[in-house]
Design a protein around this motif. Structure first.
Motif, short mmCIF file in Angstrom:
data_model
loop_
_atom_site.label_atom_id
_atom_site.label_comp_id
_atom_site.label_asym_id
_atom_site.label_seq_id
_atom_site.Cartn_x
_atom_site.Cartn_y
_atom_site.Cartn_z
N UNK A 3 0.82 -1.20 0.00
CA UNK A 3 0.00 0.00 0.00
C UNK A 3 0.86 1.26 0.00
N UNK A 4 1.92 1.29 0.79
CA UNK A 4 2.79 2.47 0.83
C UNK A 4 3.50 2.67 -0.50
N UNK A 5 3.89 1.59 -1.14
CA UNK A 5 4.53 1.71 -2.45
C UNK A 5 3.53 2.25 -3.48
N UNK A 6 2.27 1.86 -3.37
CA UNK A 6 1.24 2.38 -4.27
C UNK A 6 1.07 3.88 -4.08
N UNK A 7 1.10 4.36 -2.83
CA UNK A 7 1.02 5.79 -2.57
C UNK A 7 2.21 6.52 -3.19
N UNK A 8 3.40 5.96 -3.03
CA UNK A 8 4.60 6.56 -3.61
C UNK A 8 4.47 6.64 -5.13
N UNK A 24 5.42 24.76 -13.62
CA UNK A 24 6.82 25.16 -13.42
C UNK A 24 7.46 24.33 -12.30
N UNK A 25 6.66 23.99 -11.32
CA UNK A 25 7.14 23.16 -10.21
C UNK A 25 5.96 22.37 -9.67
N UNK A 26 6.26 21.22 -9.14
CA UNK A 26 5.21 20.38 -8.53
C UNK A 26 5.84 19.54 -7.43
N UNK A 27 5.09 19.35 -6.38
CA UNK A 27 5.54 18.48 -5.30
C UNK A 27 4.34 17.71 -4.77
N UNK A 28 4.61 16.54 -4.27
CA UNK A 28 3.55 15.71 -3.70
C UNK A 28 3.97 15.31 -2.29
N UNK A 29 2.98 15.11 -1.44
CA UNK A 29 3.28 14.60 -0.10
C UNK A 29 2.29 13.51 0.24
N UNK A 30 2.73 12.62 1.09
CA UNK A 30 1.93 11.48 1.52
C UNK A 30 1.76 11.56 3.02
N UNK A 31 0.55 11.36 3.48
CA UNK A 31 0.25 11.35 4.91
C UNK A 31 -0.35 9.99 5.26
N UNK A 32 0.14 9.40 6.32
CA UNK A 32 -0.35 8.10 6.77
C UNK A 32 -0.27 8.08 8.29
N UNK A 33 -1.42 8.00 8.96
CA UNK A 33 -1.39 8.04 10.41
C UNK A 33 -2.39 7.07 11.02
N UNK A 34 -2.07 6.66 12.23
CA UNK A 34 -2.94 5.80 13.03
C UNK A 34 -3.06 6.43 14.41
N UNK A 35 -4.27 6.44 14.95
CA UNK A 35 -4.52 7.04 16.26
C UNK A 35 -5.32 6.08 17.14
N UNK A 50 -10.16 3.83 17.74
CA UNK A 50 -8.98 3.66 16.89
C UNK A 50 -9.35 4.15 15.49
N UNK A 51 -8.43 4.86 14.87
CA UNK A 51 -8.68 5.35 13.52
C UNK A 51 -7.38 5.38 12.74
N UNK A 52 -7.52 5.33 11.45
CA UNK A 52 -6.36 5.48 10.58
C UNK A 52 -6.81 6.24 9.34
N UNK A 53 -5.87 6.98 8.78
CA UNK A 53 -6.17 7.71 7.56
C UNK A 53 -4.90 7.85 6.74
N UNK A 54 -5.09 7.94 5.45
CA UNK A 54 -3.96 8.09 4.54
C UNK A 54 -4.42 8.91 3.34
N UNK A 55 -3.50 9.65 2.77
CA UNK A 55 -3.84 10.44 1.60
C UNK A 55 -2.61 10.99 0.92
#
Length: 64
Positions: A3-8, A24-35, A50-55
């Motif tokens: 799953x993490x490789x798919x996000x990358x 002209x420029x672009x950047x991406x970020x990945x967030x993955x957390x569990x609480x 308990x919760x988790x989210x990713x995006x």
């Protein structure tokens, strides 16, 4: 983890597409957390959450 490789891969593709579209420029970020939240009162567990989210987010700059 697959799953993490798919996000990358998605983040990389988003940046590549933005650049191909003329950014002209672009950047991406990945967030993955569990609480985990545990509420205790008088030594007894009142609730457990308990919760988790990713995006993925992308920032694109044009004419900078």
């Amino acid at each position: 983890m697959k799953e993490k490789q798919e996000f990358m891969d998605l983040a990389r593709q988003a940046v590549d597409q933005a650049r191909k579209a003329g950014a002209d420029a672009a950047e991406a970020f990945i967030s993955d957390s569990e609480n985990v939240e545990i509420f205790v009162s008088n030594r007894a567990v009142e609730s457990l959450n308990a919760s988790s989210e990713a995006g993925i987010g992308i920032r694109i700059l044009k004419d900078q």
